[in-house]
Design a protein around this motif. Structure first.
Motif, PDB file in Angstrom:
ATOM      1  N   GLY A  41       0.795  -1.216   0.000  1.00  0.00           N
ATOM      2  CA  GLY A  41       0.000   0.000   0.000  1.00  0.00           C
ATOM      3  C   GLY A  41       0.827   1.265   0.000  1.00  0.00           C
ATOM      4  O   GLY A  41       0.387   2.299  -0.467  1.00  0.00           O
ATOM      5  N   HIS A  43       1.329   3.269   2.371  1.00  0.00           N
ATOM      6  CA  HIS A  43       0.434   4.229   3.009  1.00  0.00           C
ATOM      7  C   HIS A  43       1.212   5.296   3.780  1.00  0.00           C
ATOM      8  O   HIS A  43       2.454   5.334   3.726  1.00  0.00           O
ATOM      9  CB  HIS A  43      -0.558   3.503   3.914  1.00  0.00           C
ATOM     10  CG  HIS A  43       0.080   2.614   4.954  1.00  0.00           C
ATOM     11  ND1 HIS A  43       0.943   3.093   5.919  1.00  0.00           N
ATOM     12  CD2 HIS A  43      -0.048   1.272   5.183  1.00  0.00           C
ATOM     13  CE1 HIS A  43       1.324   2.099   6.707  1.00  0.00           C
ATOM     14  NE2 HIS A  43       0.749   0.982   6.280  1.00  0.00           N
ATOM     15  N   SER A 180      -1.888  -1.214   6.684  1.00  0.00           N
ATOM     16  CA  SER A 180      -2.403  -1.822   5.459  1.00  0.00           C
ATOM     17  C   SER A 180      -3.750  -2.493   5.721  1.00  0.00           C
ATOM     18  O   SER A 180      -4.643  -2.473   4.861  1.00  0.00           O
ATOM     19  CB  SER A 180      -1.406  -2.852   4.920  1.00  0.00           C
ATOM     20  OG  SER A 180      -0.154  -2.254   4.650  1.00  0.00           O
ATOM     21  N   VAL A 183      -6.499   0.018   5.504  1.00  0.00           N
ATOM     22  CA  VAL A 183      -6.776   0.379   4.112  1.00  0.00           C
ATOM     23  C   VAL A 183      -7.634  -0.704   3.454  1.00  0.00           C
ATOM     24  O   VAL A 183      -8.621  -0.411   2.768  1.00  0.00           O
ATOM     25  CB  VAL A 183      -5.469   0.581   3.321  1.00  0.00           C
ATOM     26  CG1 VAL A 183      -5.784   0.884   1.849  1.00  0.00           C
ATOM     27  CG2 VAL A 183      -4.639   1.703   3.914  1.00  0.00           C
ATOM     28  N   LEU A 199      -3.928   6.220   2.838  1.00  0.00           N
ATOM     29  CA  LEU A 199      -2.809   6.047   1.914  1.00  0.00           C
ATOM     30  C   LEU A 199      -2.029   7.335   1.692  1.00  0.00           C
ATOM     31  O   LEU A 199      -0.819   7.307   1.450  1.00  0.00           O
ATOM     32  CB  LEU A 199      -3.326   5.529   0.564  1.00  0.00           C
ATOM     33  CG  LEU A 199      -3.838   4.094   0.527  1.00  0.00           C
ATOM     34  CD1 LEU A 199      -4.603   3.833  -0.769  1.00  0.00           C
ATOM     35  CD2 LEU A 199      -2.695   3.097   0.676  1.00  0.00           C
ATOM     36  N   TRP A 203      -6.163   5.274  -4.119  1.00  0.00           N
ATOM     37  CA  TRP A 203      -5.806   3.911  -4.486  1.00  0.00           C
ATOM     38  C   TRP A 203      -6.123   3.667  -5.959  1.00  0.00           C
ATOM     39  O   TRP A 203      -7.141   4.127  -6.471  1.00  0.00           O
ATOM     40  CB  TRP A 203      -6.602   2.919  -3.626  1.00  0.00           C
ATOM     41  CG  TRP A 203      -6.258   1.488  -3.890  1.00  0.00           C
ATOM     42  CD1 TRP A 203      -5.119   0.830  -3.519  1.00  0.00           C
ATOM     43  CD2 TRP A 203      -7.056   0.525  -4.591  1.00  0.00           C
ATOM     44  NE1 TRP A 203      -5.163  -0.473  -3.938  1.00  0.00           N
ATOM     45  CE2 TRP A 203      -6.338  -0.683  -4.596  1.00  0.00           C
ATOM     46  CE3 TRP A 203      -8.315   0.579  -5.191  1.00  0.00           C
ATOM     47  CZ2 TRP A 203      -6.828  -1.840  -5.186  1.00  0.00           C
ATOM     48  CZ3 TRP A 203      -8.815  -0.563  -5.793  1.00  0.00           C
ATOM     49  CH2 TRP A 203      -8.074  -1.758  -5.794  1.00  0.00           C
TER      50      TRP A 203
END
Length: 334
Positions: A41, A43, A180, A183, A199, A203
């Motif tokens: 991710g 993030h 993660s 998310v 994030l 995405w």
């Protein structure tokens, strides 16, 4: 401003280097400062690690890179357990490049690596094989056989080789650390706005446009059809999206799901590009999820479906126009 936005200018060769590990690192990544982890991710918490990596690399005048592993250890140890990968390797590389890193170093996570103890991980892998000049990890980083290695162990062992280690504190989202898992949960309920906040960017998924049944054309809504990975647990429904085709970004509306009005088949992402005419078959595209419109539904007639698609397109235009007025979150496509 997110912490990850406060980063020094990148020391980065052009182009970005994706290296899958055998032999010696390429010259562009020689003696790197590495951020170690899975970084699924990339993030805001990961981006804090990236920022610290770039800072340490700049101070040592070395390239900054992510050191990661494929497959994800969870897939290695549990191959039969589904694992929603937020950023498959090509997407992870694309995001890492946008974050100003010099490259992505990818090592195979296999039985030999899983059996490597923490000391050998530092001495043999990081020092002798990769010749790193600095290391950055998150506060919860563990490594080596049985996850025996801790950040404190890493600091002590690396110091024996004269290698500095930076340990980065967690980045919070309210009372919870950004993760993660958080998310994934946001995407699983279709809350792409919450996912983007975690994030620090919207995405997106990358896939090749494939031939479909061309039903959309007969409905007045031709679509680019994309198959997302089988492990993707994004909520089925209708989304306002943006799609990047050959570097050009277009507004679009997308359906992700099984098409219950017709065949209830395998999940497919169908993207209708607004005000666009062209042939996209075979092209690799990035689809960025901007806003949730509604859940997937079964309609009693084609006419009822088309009427709803008209409303969905109008809703997508409104959401995308509103998003265009804001600077946040960032977009990493196009």
């Amino acid at each position: 401003m997110h912490m990850a936005d406060q980063v020094p200018p990148a020391i980065r060769p052009t182009p970005f280097v994706l290296w899958r590990g055998a032999g010696t690192l390429p010259a562009a990544l020689a003696r790197p400062v590495v951020a170690i982890g899975n970084f699924d991710g990339l993030h805001r918490g990961h981006q804090a690690v990236v920022a610290a990596t770039r800072s340490l690399a700049a101070s040592r005048e070395r390239p900054a890179a992510i050191l990661t592993f494929e497959p994800h250890p969870r897939r290695f140890f549990g191959p039969d357990r589904p694992h929603f990968c937020l950023t498959p390797l090509p997407v992870k590389a694309a995001v890492a490049a946008r974050l100003g890193l010099s490259g992505l170093i990818v090592l195979d996570f296999d039985a030999a690596l899983a059996a490597t103890d923490a000391g050998a991980f530092v001495d043999d892998l990081l020092v002798r094989r990769l010749d790193v000049s600095g290391i950055v990890v998150g506060h919860d980083f563990h490594f080596g056989k049985g996850r025996e290695g801790s950040p404190a162990f890493l600091k002590e062992r690396a110091a024996q080789h004269g290698i500095p280690v930076t340990v980065v504190a967690p980045v919070g989202d309210g009372d919870e650390p950004v993760s993660s898992t958080a998310v994934r949960r946001a995407l699983e309920r279709g809350d792409v706005a919450a996912a983007a906040d975690l994030l620090g960017y919207r995405w997106f998924a990358r896939a090749d446009v494939r031939h479909g049944d061309k039903r959309g054309r007969t409905l007045g809504y031709p679509t680019a059809n994309l198959r997302l990975p089988d492990d993707c647990t994004l909520r089925h429904g209708i989304y306002a999206v943006r799609i990047a085709v050959a570097g050009v970004v277009h507004d679009a509306v997308a359906s992700f799901g099984r098409r219950p009005t017709f065949d209830n088949g395998a999940p497919l992402l169908e993207v209708h590009i607004l005000d666009f005419v062209g042939d996209l078959y075979g092209q690799a595209v990035d689809v960025e999820f901007v806003g949730w419109i509604r859940g997937e539904e079964r309609f009693a007639s084609v006419e009822a479906l088309v009427a709803q698609m008209d409303r969905d397109s109008a809703a997508a235009r409104r959401l995308l126009a509103d998003a265009a007025m804001r600077r946040e979150p960032r977009s990493f496509i196009g």
